[in-house]
Design a protein around this motif. Structure first.
Motif, mmCIF file in Angstrom:
data_model
loop_
_atom_site.group_PDB
_atom_site.id
_atom_site.type_symbol
_atom_site.label_atom_id
_atom_site.label_comp_id
_atom_site.label_asym_id
_atom_site.label_seq_id
_atom_site.Cartn_x
_atom_site.Cartn_y
_atom_site.Cartn_z
ATOM 1 N N ILE A 162 0.852 -1.183 0.000
ATOM 2 C CA ILE A 162 0.000 0.000 0.000
ATOM 3 C C ILE A 162 0.892 1.237 0.000
ATOM 4 C CG2 ILE A 162 -1.870 1.218 1.158
ATOM 5 C CD1 ILE A 162 -2.656 -1.526 0.162
ATOM 6 N N GLU A 163 0.602 2.159 -0.915
ATOM 7 C CA GLU A 163 1.380 3.390 -0.992
ATOM 8 C C GLU A 163 0.953 4.369 0.103
ATOM 9 O OE1 GLU A 163 3.937 3.928 -2.987
ATOM 10 O OE2 GLU A 163 3.696 1.926 -3.881
ATOM 11 N N LYS A 164 1.868 5.257 0.448
ATOM 12 C CA LYS A 164 1.602 6.257 1.484
ATOM 13 C C LYS A 164 0.402 7.122 1.104
ATOM 14 C CE LYS A 164 3.738 10.099 3.997
ATOM 15 N NZ LYS A 164 4.946 10.932 4.165
ATOM 16 N N ASP A 165 -0.461 7.420 2.088
ATOM 17 C CA ASP A 165 -1.647 8.284 1.988
ATOM 18 C C ASP A 165 -2.797 7.645 1.216
ATOM 19 O OD1 ASP A 165 -0.514 10.316 3.495
ATOM 20 O OD2 ASP A 165 0.390 11.278 1.747
ATOM 21 N N GLU A 166 -2.659 6.413 0.761
ATOM 22 C CA GLU A 166 -3.812 5.756 0.139
ATOM 23 C C GLU A 166 -4.866 5.459 1.200
ATOM 24 O OE1 GLU A 166 -3.572 2.585 -2.666
ATOM 25 O OE2 GLU A 166 -1.516 3.096 -3.244
ATOM 26 N N VAL A 167 -6.152 5.560 0.803
ATOM 27 C CA VAL A 167 -7.251 5.320 1.732
ATOM 28 C C VAL A 167 -7.401 3.818 1.961
ATOM 29 C CG1 VAL A 167 -9.725 5.577 2.142
ATOM 30 C CG2 VAL A 167 -8.442 7.428 1.034
ATOM 31 N N LEU A 168 -7.318 3.428 3.238
ATOM 32 C CA LEU A 168 -7.466 2.018 3.598
ATOM 33 C C LEU A 168 -8.921 1.684 3.937
ATOM 34 C CD1 LEU A 168 -4.320 1.760 5.888
ATOM 35 C CD2 LEU A 168 -4.527 0.904 3.553
ATOM 36 N N TYR A 169 -9.535 2.517 4.750
ATOM 37 C CA TYR A 169 -10.923 2.305 5.176
ATOM 38 C C TYR A 169 -11.645 3.642 5.220
ATOM 39 C CZ TYR A 169 -9.476 -2.281 7.064
ATOM 40 O OH TYR A 169 -8.992 -3.550 7.217
ATOM 41 N N LYS A 170 -12.982 3.556 5.088
ATOM 42 C CA LYS A 170 -13.864 4.674 5.388
ATOM 43 C C LYS A 170 -14.974 4.163 6.301
ATOM 44 C CE LYS A 170 -13.254 7.513 1.226
ATOM 45 N NZ LYS A 170 -13.938 8.105 0.039
ATOM 46 N N ILE A 171 -15.175 4.891 7.396
ATOM 47 C CA ILE A 171 -16.218 4.535 8.348
ATOM 48 C C ILE A 171 -17.410 5.473 8.151
ATOM 49 C CG2 ILE A 171 -16.778 4.383 10.818
ATOM 50 C CD1 ILE A 171 -13.836 3.679 11.297
ATOM 51 N N ASN A 172 -18.594 4.938 8.259
ATOM 52 C CA ASN A 172 -19.813 5.730 8.049
ATOM 53 C C ASN A 172 -19.761 7.005 8.888
ATOM 54 O OD1 ASN A 172 -22.336 6.704 7.568
ATOM 55 N ND2 ASN A 172 -23.421 4.822 8.079
ATOM 56 N N GLU A 173 -19.878 8.141 8.203
ATOM 57 C CA GLU A 173 -19.742 9.438 8.857
ATOM 58 C C GLU A 173 -21.058 10.217 8.915
ATOM 59 O OE1 GLU A 173 -18.248 11.831 4.875
ATOM 60 O OE2 GLU A 173 -16.758 11.088 6.281
ATOM 61 N N GLN A 174 -22.180 9.586 8.596
ATOM 62 C CA GLN A 174 -23.460 10.282 8.520
ATOM 63 C C GLN A 174 -23.833 10.930 9.855
ATOM 64 O OE1 GLN A 174 -26.639 7.837 7.081
ATOM 65 N NE2 GLN A 174 -28.136 9.499 7.036
ATOM 66 N N ASP A 175 -23.683 10.211 10.941
ATOM 67 C CA ASP A 175 -24.038 10.773 12.248
ATOM 68 C C ASP A 175 -23.186 11.993 12.566
ATOM 69 O OD1 ASP A 175 -25.912 8.815 12.547
ATOM 70 O OD2 ASP A 175 -24.658 7.529 13.816
ATOM 71 N N PHE A 176 -21.927 11.945 12.223
ATOM 72 C CA PHE A 176 -21.044 13.070 12.515
ATOM 73 C C PHE A 176 -21.401 14.285 11.658
ATOM 74 C CE2 PHE A 176 -18.373 9.241 13.366
ATOM 75 C CZ PHE A 176 -18.350 9.364 14.748
ATOM 76 N N ARG A 177 -21.829 14.073 10.425
ATOM 77 C CA ARG A 177 -22.224 15.200 9.567
ATOM 78 C C ARG A 177 -23.498 15.851 10.089
ATOM 79 N NH1 ARG A 177 -19.098 16.288 5.660
ATOM 80 N NH2 ARG A 177 -17.738 14.734 4.687
ATOM 81 N N LEU A 178 -24.421 15.031 10.602
ATOM 82 C CA LEU A 178 -25.630 15.602 11.205
ATOM 83 C C LEU A 178 -25.280 16.434 12.431
ATOM 84 C CD1 LEU A 178 -28.110 12.585 10.913
ATOM 85 C CD2 LEU A 178 -28.140 14.709 9.594
ATOM 86 N N ASP A 179 -24.362 15.935 13.231
ATOM 87 C CA ASP A 179 -23.925 16.699 14.407
ATOM 88 C C ASP A 179 -23.258 17.999 13.982
ATOM 89 O OD1 ASP A 179 -24.870 14.705 16.026
ATOM 90 O OD2 ASP A 179 -22.909 13.746 16.312
ATOM 91 N N LEU A 180 -22.504 17.958 12.873
ATOM 92 C CA LEU A 180 -21.833 19.161 12.388
ATOM 93 C C LEU A 180 -22.840 20.204 11.915
ATOM 94 C CD1 LEU A 180 -19.217 20.639 11.696
ATOM 95 C CD2 LEU A 180 -19.235 19.477 9.471
ATOM 96 N N LYS A 181 -23.845 19.775 11.159
ATOM 97 C CA LYS A 181 -24.861 20.723 10.692
ATOM 98 C C LYS A 181 -25.608 21.338 11.857
ATOM 99 C CE LYS A 181 -25.736 18.661 6.147
ATOM 100 N NZ LYS A 181 -26.751 18.014 5.283
ATOM 101 N N VAL B 21 -16.226 17.578 16.062
ATOM 102 C CA VAL B 21 -16.952 16.816 15.047
ATOM 103 C C VAL B 21 -16.135 16.737 13.759
ATOM 104 C CG1 VAL B 21 -19.032 16.741 13.634
ATOM 105 C CG2 VAL B 21 -19.195 17.373 16.038
ATOM 106 N N LYS B 22 -15.475 17.833 13.375
ATOM 107 C CA LYS B 22 -14.637 17.813 12.175
ATOM 108 C C LYS B 22 -13.478 16.816 12.349
ATOM 109 C CE LYS B 22 -15.537 22.484 10.438
ATOM 110 N NZ LYS B 22 -14.965 23.826 10.165
ATOM 111 N N LEU B 23 -12.916 16.773 13.575
ATOM 112 C CA LEU B 23 -11.837 15.819 13.838
ATOM 113 C C LEU B 23 -12.350 14.388 13.713
ATOM 114 C CD1 LEU B 23 -8.908 15.378 14.707
ATOM 115 C CD2 LEU B 23 -9.663 15.523 17.092
ATOM 116 N N GLN B 24 -13.553 14.130 14.220
ATOM 117 C CA GLN B 24 -14.136 12.793 14.100
ATOM 118 C C GLN B 24 -14.420 12.444 12.643
ATOM 119 O OE1 GLN B 24 -17.372 13.419 16.886
ATOM 120 N NE2 GLN B 24 -16.429 12.019 18.362
ATOM 121 N N LEU B 25 -14.853 13.451 11.862
ATOM 122 C CA LEU B 25 -15.072 13.218 10.431
ATOM 123 C C LEU B 25 -13.760 12.847 9.743
ATOM 124 C CD1 LEU B 25 -17.579 16.074 9.517
ATOM 125 C CD2 LEU B 25 -17.991 13.619 9.310
#
Length: 406
Positions: free
Chosen positions: A98-117, A179-183
């Motif tokens: 795996i090359e540096k900075d490649e995305v390994l995982y993404k975790i569902n961020e919907q709840d955090f975006r609602l909290d941000l709004k 919230v931005k940090l959690q996102l």
């Protein structure tokens, strides 16, 4: 009658004497016919031997040990937020690079975006409330100070309202930052180019904060930790001068080392002595770390998990004679040739390294030392040198020097 018996006896005696006389005469004739054997000069047997001609030299001491190649950089990445994994890298499997900075995982961020709004909307409301509170505070303050309308308590309440709203705005801004940090933590990227060595989570799984996702190993940053005899290490390794008050070993000099895979000697690499790792009081061993230099490997590179032999160049032995180890007996004697004969010589052995013995006393330059293994030969036996006189060199692994190193 008596005369007849006496005559027979005399005849018998005469016949016996004639037979003896004829036998003696025949033996004399046969002896005269025998030729005397030729005289052969007896030669002393010579021992067939091979010799080397010695000369005092300065040779580096090589300290050897064994250890396993490990990565200096190995990281197990945990999930920093809880949620369901909605994306996983397409090559997410053990052994993948795996090359540096490649995305390994993404975790569902919907709840955090609602909290941000929600927090951003709350911030806008508080900003408007703060503006109104400041205007109200300015109005009552002017009326009281200029026209003596109202009371001091009213002015103070206006100020308290402004401060309360300001504090709420600060708290909401902190919430937005969190919230931005959690996102940002919902996206897990490779911190360096590396190989996946362990995999714990795949796409679609639910993870909690702190759960391990995978282990990433950097195969370009390797080292070998080698336990050495502590007496050998202290005597022969080259250390930098220690600072006053330092209780641990000084930093070792960046000494060149050779590494050889025990399974196949043609697989080699170069390294540098990096540091002292630990001292084991039970085994009396000193463990040092050798940092690999893969760019200097001329053969197939060493990789993590390989068990290797490490040869470290230490201090030099001055004015020593190098001999094959087999040429020195357990009683620390050697056989030298003087005037074509074997002589036993007591020597002082400073050090033995595998197939070489280094002699500091008992020999002189250009003397011929027998290297053929002999079993209790007689002192001053005549010898026959089979090969031309040779000189012996220490059979040591070549150690490459760093650029600019003497």
């Amino acid at each position: 009658m008596q005369m007849k018996k006496t005559g027979v006896l005399l005849v018998r005696i005469v016949l016996c004497l004639l037979i003896l006389a004829s036998g003696f005469i025949g033996m004399k004739k046969l002896k005269g016919m025998k030729k005397a054997p030729q005289k052969v000069e007896r030669k002393e047997p010579a021992l067939p031997v091979q010799v080397v001609q010695v000369q005092a030299k300065t040779v580096p001491v090589v300290i050897s040990g064994y250890g396993e190649v490990v990565s200096r950089t190995e990281v197990t990445l945990p999930a920093e937020v809880s949620g369901r994994v909605i994306f996983a890298h397409k090559d997410l499997q053990v052994g993948a690079i795996i090359e540096k900075d490649e995305v390994l995982y993404k975790i569902n961020e919907q709840d955090f975006r609602l909290d941000l709004k929600s927090a951003q909307a709350r911030l806008k409301s508080l900003v408007r409330d703060l503006e109104l509170a400041r205007k109200e505070y300015a109005r009552v303050s002017n009326l009281y100070s200029k026209k003596k309308v109202g009371t001091q308590s009213t002015v103070e309440k206006g100020e308290q309202a402004v401060n309360a709203i300001s504090n709420q705005i600060i708290q909401v801004k902190q919430t937005i930052d969190q919230v931005k940090l959690q996102l940002a933590r919902c996206v897990i990227r490779a911190p360096f180019t590396g190989r996946i060595t362990e995999l714990f989570v795949d796409q679609g799984e639910y993870v909690t904060a702190g759960k391990n996702l995978l282990t990433l190993t950097d195969d370009r940053d390797l080292e070998v930790q080698v336990p050495l005899d502590s007496r050998d290490a202290v005597q022969w390794l080259r250390f930098q001068t220690k600072n006053d008050g330092q209780s641990w070993f000084g930093l070792p000099e960046k000494t060149a080392c050779n590494l050889t895979w025990t399974e196949k000697e043609s697989v080699r690499a170069q390294g540098l002595l990096d540091r002292v790792v630990r001292f084991d009081s039970q085994t009396r061993s000193l463990t040092v770390a050798i940092r690999l230099q893969p760019e200097k490997s001329a053969t197939f590179p060493l990789v993590q998990g390989m068990f290797c032999r490490v040869d470290i160049e230490g201090r030099a032995l001055d004015n020593v004679f190098a001999l094959p180890r087999a040429a020195v007996s357990f009683e620390q004697t050697v056989y030298v040739v003087q005037e074509g004969r074997l002589h036993t010589r007591k020597v002082e052995v400073a050090r033995i390294e595998e197939n070489m013995a280094f002699i500091t006393g008992g020999l002189k330059d250009w003397e011929q030392v027998i290297v053929t293994r002999l079993e209790n030969p007689l002192e001053k036996s005549l010898v026959n040198i089979l090969d031309p006189v040779q000189s012996v060199q220490p059979v040591l692994q070549p150690v490459q020097k760093e650029a600019g190193e003497e």
